[in-house]
Write an enzyme that holds these catalytic residues in place. Structure first.
Site, PDB file in Angstrom:
ATOM      1  N   GLU A  49      31.612 -19.511  25.534  1.00 25.67           N
ATOM      2  CA  GLU A  49      31.061 -20.353  24.467  1.00 25.67           C
ATOM      3  C   GLU A  49      32.034 -20.463  23.293  1.00 25.67           C
ATOM      4  O   GLU A  49      33.045 -19.764  23.219  1.00 25.67           O
ATOM      5  CB  GLU A  49      29.711 -19.773  24.019  1.00 25.67           C
ATOM      6  CG  GLU A  49      28.717 -19.781  25.172  1.00 25.67           C
ATOM      7  CD  GLU A  49      27.309 -19.383  24.794  1.00 25.67           C
ATOM      8  OE1 GLU A  49      27.112 -18.801  23.700  1.00 25.67           O
ATOM      9  OE2 GLU A  49      26.401 -19.661  25.602  1.00 25.67           O
ATOM     10  N   CYS A  58      31.076 -23.978  31.193  1.00 26.19           N
ATOM     11  CA  CYS A  58      30.169 -23.272  32.101  1.00 26.19           C
ATOM     12  C   CYS A  58      30.950 -22.421  33.107  1.00 26.19           C
ATOM     13  O   CYS A  58      32.108 -22.702  33.429  1.00 26.19           O
ATOM     14  CB  CYS A  58      29.329 -24.271  32.886  1.00 26.19           C
ATOM     15  SG  CYS A  58      28.238 -25.278  31.885  1.00 26.19           S
ATOM     16  N   GLU A  60      30.630 -22.219  36.303  1.00 25.26           N
ATOM     17  CA  GLU A  60      31.008 -22.944  37.528  1.00 25.26           C
ATOM     18  C   GLU A  60      32.355 -23.639  37.339  1.00 25.26           C
ATOM     19  O   GLU A  60      33.222 -23.611  38.204  1.00 25.26           O
ATOM     20  CB  GLU A  60      29.967 -24.027  37.860  1.00 25.26           C
ATOM     21  CG  GLU A  60      28.578 -23.517  38.151  1.00 25.26           C
ATOM     22  CD  GLU A  60      27.694 -23.453  36.912  1.00 25.26           C
ATOM     23  OE1 GLU A  60      28.152 -22.990  35.851  1.00 25.26           O
ATOM     24  OE2 GLU A  60      26.528 -23.871  37.029  1.00 25.26           O
ATOM     25  N   CYS A  91      24.359 -27.436  35.575  1.00 24.78           N
ATOM     26  CA  CYS A  91      24.226 -28.608  34.702  1.00 24.78           C
ATOM     27  C   CYS A  91      24.893 -29.824  35.353  1.00 24.78           C
ATOM     28  O   CYS A  91      25.669 -29.707  36.313  1.00 24.78           O
ATOM     29  CB  CYS A  91      24.837 -28.320  33.333  1.00 24.78           C
ATOM     30  SG  CYS A  91      26.631 -28.475  33.274  1.00 24.78           S
ATOM     31  N   CYS A  94      28.813 -29.907  35.554  1.00 29.10           N
ATOM     32  CA  CYS A  94      29.361 -29.067  36.634  1.00 29.10           C
ATOM     33  C   CYS A  94      29.146 -29.713  37.995  1.00 29.10           C
ATOM     34  O   CYS A  94      29.999 -29.611  38.879  1.00 29.10           O
ATOM     35  CB  CYS A  94      28.732 -27.683  36.595  1.00 29.10           C
ATOM     36  SG  CYS A  94      29.314 -26.726  35.182  1.00 29.10           S
TER      37      CYS A  94
HETATM   38  N1  THU Z   1      25.780 -22.662  31.497  1.00 29.87           N
HETATM   39  C1  THU Z   1      26.565 -22.377  32.570  1.00 29.87           C
HETATM   40  O1  THU Z   1      27.470 -21.532  32.504  1.00 29.87           O
HETATM   41  N2  THU Z   1      26.325 -23.059  33.722  1.00 29.87           N
HETATM   42  C2  THU Z   1      25.378 -24.019  33.871  1.00 29.87           C
HETATM   43  O2  THU Z   1      25.298 -24.657  34.917  1.00 29.87           O
HETATM   44  C3  THU Z   1      24.454 -24.302  32.787  1.00 29.87           C
HETATM   45  C4  THU Z   1      24.737 -23.649  31.492  1.00 29.87           C
HETATM   46  C5  THU Z   1      26.017 -21.924  30.253  1.00 29.87           C
HETATM   47  C6  THU Z   1      26.572 -22.757  29.112  1.00 29.87           C
HETATM   48  C7  THU Z   1      26.121 -21.971  27.926  1.00 29.87           C
HETATM   49  O3  THU Z   1      27.060 -20.956  27.637  1.00 29.87           O
HETATM   50  C8  THU Z   1      24.820 -21.305  28.365  1.00 29.87           C
HETATM   51  O4  THU Z   1      24.802 -21.388  29.773  1.00 29.87           O
HETATM   52  C9  THU Z   1      23.572 -21.932  27.807  1.00 29.87           C
HETATM   53  O5  THU Z   1      23.559 -23.307  28.002  1.00 29.87           O
END
Ligand code: THU
Length: 132
Positions: A49, A58, A60, A91, A94
């Site tokens: 983040e 993310c 992935e 998401c 990704c």
């Molecule tokens: N996040 C992922 O790492 N992968 C996903 O497919 C959805 C969201 C992360 C992004 C962020 O750091 C946290 O989850 C909350 O959205």
């Protein structure tokens, strides 16, 4: 009922390990991922983040980009894990990135041992492809 191969269980364990490195000071939501390439290489990822929230990446995409940056182009499967009641669902961004590298198997999992086996085209039908 679909059961996982021992190898898949090991990949989930690896994704859980990768999840521990998640940098999540804002959401507190840890995600781990593992890419297995067709050549048999493994690449892990976690979400990273940023205080400028939109710059967050993310788990992935980290795993996929690490594989691609290492010269890999063909993915066999991707495993994603988070501490969620139901297997975590990737998401949209990704899903589009996954579709760039084929219609591979995707295993979605959580820490309770619940999992879902799917594939890229099921997660993102009608993915964008550049046409000229
Ligand atoms: N996040 C992922 O790492 N992968 C996903 O497919 C959805 C969201 C992360 C992004 C962020 O750091 C946290 O989850 C909350 O959205």
């Amino acid at each position: 009922m679909i059961t996982l191969f021992k190898r898949d269980e090991e990949l989930i364990e690896l994704a859980i390990e990768a999840m521990k490195n998640a940098y999540v000071p804002y959401s507190g939501f840890r995600v781990g991922a593992v890419v297995l390439t067709k050549s048999g290489e493994l690449f892990t990822g976690c979400n990273v983040e940023n205080s400028s929230y939109g710059l967050t990446i993310c788990a992935e995409r980290v795993a996929i980009f690490k594989a691609v940056a290492a010269g890999e182009r063909e993915i066999e499967k991707l495993v994603v894990v988070a501490d969620t009641p139901e297997p975590v669902s990737p998401c949209g961004a990704c899903r589009q990135v996954m579709s760039e590298f084929g219609d591979f198997q995707v295993i979605l999992a959580n820490l309770k041992g619940t999992f879902k086996v799917t594939k890229v085209s099921e997660l993102l039908p009608h993915a964008f492809k550049l046409q000229r």
